[in-house]
Enzyme design. Structure first.
Site, PDB file in Angstrom:
ATOM      1  N   HIS A 129      15.737  86.360   5.499  1.00 26.78           N
ATOM      2  CA  HIS A 129      16.435  87.021   5.048  1.00 26.78           C
ATOM      3  C   HIS A 129      15.343  88.539   4.040  1.00 26.78           C
ATOM      4  CE1 HIS A 129      19.236  83.903   5.331  1.00 26.78           C
ATOM      5  NE2 HIS A 129      20.434  84.836   4.851  1.00 26.78           N
ATOM      6  N   LYS A 157      15.800  87.591  -1.994  1.00 31.11           N
ATOM      7  CA  LYS A 157      16.276  87.130  -1.959  1.00 31.11           C
ATOM      8  C   LYS A 157      15.630  85.812  -2.786  1.00 31.11           C
ATOM      9  CE  LYS A 157      18.892  83.305   0.726  1.00 31.11           C
ATOM     10  NZ  LYS A 157      20.091  83.331   0.473  1.00 31.11           N
TER      11      LYS A 157
END
Ligand code: NAP
Length: 267
Positions: free
Chosen positions: A156, A160
């Protein structure tokens, strides 16, 4: 169902909400009933998402939009703090909730299911609307019956906050439900650098990669005698969630009660 599904979009000015507004304005089976947002209010919803003006102004008053009547469903991509109240309010007005916002507790889901049943309407809370991601999880669970040695790697963006991702946890849970009990690897293994082997979950490992430029990807790598198998899903943009949102909108018109998890609709 005959006729268009009339949709209220809650969180219309957010990253996901804008994609939903675009979907609803561009899809012939859907019609925009209202667009709700806190800071993006007082502008045309079509203009907000880079389309032609549609004549519906974004407002900040969800209850007024529900009260006005005519809406079949409400899609919500807001924040965990407001999504529960928004969902309960929609149910109160008989408007079917299709919720992408994450962070509901099991107790909240149970309570909202009760409210949907009392009102005689369907609802959906789906922490992941990506059809490809759901299939990846299902295929991984299928493979784990035959390949109990596996590692999950998820990727990701570097901003995040949580690790591993909710999707990786859900994948691990689905795999664990069918995989034989097994603690993988060498029992004498030692990490020379702490964390090198990733997070431990039920006998296998989960690795979280965080890099700028990455949106959302996950792969499950299985190892067997003389072979490996990789099941991988790559998300490149938020528009990838929209076929799932549309399917969710169509499904909630067909049943009563609250469904938790989009995997229930993907056979
Ligand atoms: P975002 O860009 O921050 O958008 C949230 C929007 O909701 C903002 O415009 C915010 O306005 C608005 N908002 C907040 N409270 C509101 C309220 N009470 N009434 C009306 N509007 C309100 O967030 P995002 O990236 O779109 O993500 C939203 C949620 O979806 C998160 O929980 C995320 O985890 C989840 N998500 C789910 C999926 C899935 O597949 N299910 C996929 C991606 C993301 P302000 O800016 O004024 O606060």
């Amino acid at each position: 169902m005959k006729g268009k599904i009339r949709v209220i979009v809650s969180g219309a000015g957010g990253r996901m909400g804008r994609e939903v507004v675009k979907l609803v304005l561009e899809d012939e089976a859907l019609e925009l009933a209202a667009a709700i947002d806190r800071s993006a209010s007082s502008q045309d919803a079509g203009r907000l998402v880079g389309l032609e003006a549609c004549g519906i102004m974004v407002t900040s008053d969800l209850e007024a939009a529900l009260e006005a009547g005519g809406a079949d469903a409400m899609v919500d991509f807001t924040t965990p703090q407001s999504a529960y109240a928004n969902t309960a309010l929609a149910i109160k007005y008989g408007v079917r909730p299709v919720i992408g916002t994450t962070g509901f507790t099991p107790e909240e889901i149970e309570e909202l299911d009760k409210q949907c049943r009392e009102r005689g309407i369907g609802g959906l809370i789906a922490p992941n609307f990506s059809i490809g991601a759901i299939l990846m999880m299902k295929f991984a669970a299928q493979a784990a019956k035959y390949f109990p040695h596996l590692e999950i790697i998820e990727y990701h963006g570097d901003q995040k906050l949580d690790a591993p991702s909710g999707t990786a946890i859900k994948t691990a849970e689905m795999i664990s439900a069918v995989r034989e009990e097994l603690r993988q690897g060498n029992p004498k293994e030692e990490e020379v650098i702490e964390g090198s082997r990733g997070g431990y979950y039920n006998g296998f490992r989960i690795h979280s990669v965080r890099l700028p430029g990455v949106f959302a990807q996950e792969e499950v790598v299985f190892g067997g005698y003389g072979q490996t198998l990789k099941i991988r899903h790559d998300s490149y943009e938020r528009a990838g969630y929209m076929p799932g949102v549309k399917l969710g909108l169509q499904k909630v018109m067909e049943y009563t009660g609250l469904v938790y998890g989009f995997d229930h609709f993907i056979e």
